[in-house]
Motif scaffolding. Structure first.
Motif, PDB file in Angstrom:
ATOM      1  N   GLN A  37       0.813  -1.207   0.000  1.00  0.00           N
ATOM      2  CA  GLN A  37       0.000   0.000   0.000  1.00  0.00           C
ATOM      3  C   GLN A  37       0.856   1.270   0.000  1.00  0.00           C
ATOM      4  OE1 GLN A  37      -2.166  -2.481   3.070  1.00  0.00           O
ATOM      5  NE2 GLN A  37      -3.653  -0.814   2.858  1.00  0.00           N
ATOM      6  N   ILE A  38       0.237   2.353  -0.406  1.00  0.00           N
ATOM      7  CA  ILE A  38       0.926   3.619  -0.582  1.00  0.00           C
ATOM      8  C   ILE A  38       1.582   4.085   0.709  1.00  0.00           C
ATOM      9  CG2 ILE A  38       0.499   6.091  -0.969  1.00  0.00           C
ATOM     10  CD1 ILE A  38      -1.451   5.233  -3.223  1.00  0.00           C
ATOM     11  N   ASP A  39       0.911   3.905   1.840  1.00  0.00           N
ATOM     12  CA  ASP A  39       1.457   4.410   3.095  1.00  0.00           C
ATOM     13  C   ASP A  39       2.801   3.797   3.453  1.00  0.00           C
ATOM     14  OD1 ASP A  39      -0.096   6.500   3.971  1.00  0.00           O
ATOM     15  OD2 ASP A  39      -1.489   5.260   5.111  1.00  0.00           O
ATOM     16  N   PHE A  40       3.089   2.601   2.950  1.00  0.00           N
ATOM     17  CA  PHE A  40       4.382   1.967   3.194  1.00  0.00           C
ATOM     18  C   PHE A  40       5.393   2.222   2.073  1.00  0.00           C
ATOM     19  CE2 PHE A  40       3.085  -1.589   6.310  1.00  0.00           C
ATOM     20  CZ  PHE A  40       3.867  -1.065   7.329  1.00  0.00           C
ATOM     21  N   LEU A  41       4.934   2.176   0.825  1.00  0.00           N
ATOM     22  CA  LEU A  41       5.846   1.992  -0.300  1.00  0.00           C
ATOM     23  C   LEU A  41       6.066   3.219  -1.178  1.00  0.00           C
ATOM     24  CD1 LEU A  41       4.638  -1.573  -1.336  1.00  0.00           C
ATOM     25  CD2 LEU A  41       6.859  -0.984  -0.319  1.00  0.00           C
ATOM     26  N   ASP A  71      -4.683   2.842  -0.234  1.00  0.00           N
ATOM     27  CA  ASP A  71      -4.824   2.233  -1.553  1.00  0.00           C
ATOM     28  C   ASP A  71      -3.557   1.452  -1.909  1.00  0.00           C
ATOM     29  OD1 ASP A  71      -5.835   1.576  -4.031  1.00  0.00           O
ATOM     30  OD2 ASP A  71      -5.855   3.630  -4.814  1.00  0.00           O
ATOM     31  N   PHE A  72      -3.723   0.522  -2.859  1.00  0.00           N
ATOM     32  CA  PHE A  72      -2.571  -0.236  -3.340  1.00  0.00           C
ATOM     33  C   PHE A  72      -1.670   0.656  -4.183  1.00  0.00           C
ATOM     34  CE2 PHE A  72      -6.076  -3.436  -3.104  1.00  0.00           C
ATOM     35  CZ  PHE A  72      -5.619  -4.054  -1.944  1.00  0.00           C
ATOM     36  N   LEU A  73      -0.398   0.346  -4.172  1.00  0.00           N
ATOM     37  CA  LEU A  73       0.539   1.103  -4.995  1.00  0.00           C
ATOM     38  C   LEU A  73       0.087   1.027  -6.457  1.00  0.00           C
ATOM     39  CD1 LEU A  73       3.177   2.571  -4.103  1.00  0.00           C
ATOM     40  CD2 LEU A  73       4.405   0.696  -5.193  1.00  0.00           C
ATOM     41  N   PRO A  74       0.032   2.129  -7.172  1.00  0.00           N
ATOM     42  CA  PRO A  74      -0.483   2.113  -8.545  1.00  0.00           C
ATOM     43  C   PRO A  74       0.171   1.073  -9.442  1.00  0.00           C
ATOM     44  CG  PRO A  74      -0.263   4.371  -7.801  1.00  0.00           C
ATOM     45  CD  PRO A  74       0.328   3.510  -6.715  1.00  0.00           C
TER      46      PRO A  74
END
Length: 237
Positions: A37-41, A125-128
């Motif tokens: 997810q965006i918050d991590f990656l 959200d998931f990384l795009p």
């Protein structure tokens, strides 16, 4: 990555522990990715300040992407174990340091379990780069885990229902959700290989989370592979 870090992270030249004898069987294998997810990656994520260095050094984003592509090409089960928090979780009356931190920065925040308002492009959200693989209608998206392990979601049920008994494990974060999933899956009777460069950990005064996880992976996992090794194994027929 400094030379000291590289030395610390390197696999031991002469391991003291015996090998497990693990052999990958694609017919009963799944790739499990925690919290892609965006918050991590992403540099735009809520935790980049403490995870970004490790993510960058490991090339974690690209490695997870390669694993997803290889698993789809091999037609093995792919399962995502995400982390979400809803407004109802604000009623929790206690929590450890990790939980306090996550709630304080609004990590993985969603408006509700049945609402997608504001979800697209948010930290939850998931990384795009991964969405085409995750949102393809075949990937298992488990219910959210709430701390670090899958005990609170349906991941194990989803794997069992698909005849899975071997797991390639990757995602975030190494010493938290990846290690939590590793421990629980082992207790549930799965063979688990951790893809050690398709994860990353926090760097804080408390310690290097990635290094602490690597040590425990070596003791607990059936094997620790690189992304290259995992992709090669998924390509074997």
């Amino acid at each position: 990555m400094t030379s000291t870090q590289a030395d610390l992270y390197a696999e031991p030249a002469k391991p003291a522990l015996p090998g497990s004898g693990f052999q990958l069987d694609l017919a009963r294998t799944a790739l499990v990715v925690t919290d892609p997810q965006i918050d991590f990656l992403s540099p735009a994520g809520a935790t980049w300040e403490i995870f970004g260095g490790s993510v960058t050094d490991n090339d974690t984003v690209a490695h997870i992407g390669r694993l997803l592509e290889a698993a789809k090409a091999a037609d093995v089960t792919v399962a995502i174990s995400p982390h979400y928090y809803y407004p109802s979780d604000d009623a929790w009356q206690f929590g450890g340091p990790l939980e306090q931190y996550m709630h304080s920065v609004g990590m993985f925040r969603r408006e509700g379990p049945l609402q997608l308002d504001g979800f697209a492009g948010s930290g939850a959200d998931f990384l795009p780069a991964y969405r085409e693989h995750i949102l393809d209608g075949r990937t298992v998206i488990a219910s959210p885990h709430k701390i670090v392990g899958p005990e609170s979601n349906d991941l194990t049920l989803q794997l069992r229902k698909r005849g899975v008994s071997q797991v390639l494990l990757a995602g975030m974060a190494a010493n938290l959700c990846v290690e939590g999933h590793l421990r629980e899956l082992i207790e549930e009777g799965f063979e688990v290989v951790v893809v050690r460069d398709a994860t990353a950990g926090p760097r804080l005064p408390e310690g290097d989370g990635y290094l602490s996880a690597l040590i425990n992976f070596r003791f607990l996992a059936s094997a620790t592979w690189t992304t290259d090794e995992a992709v090669a194994a998924l390509g074997a027929r």
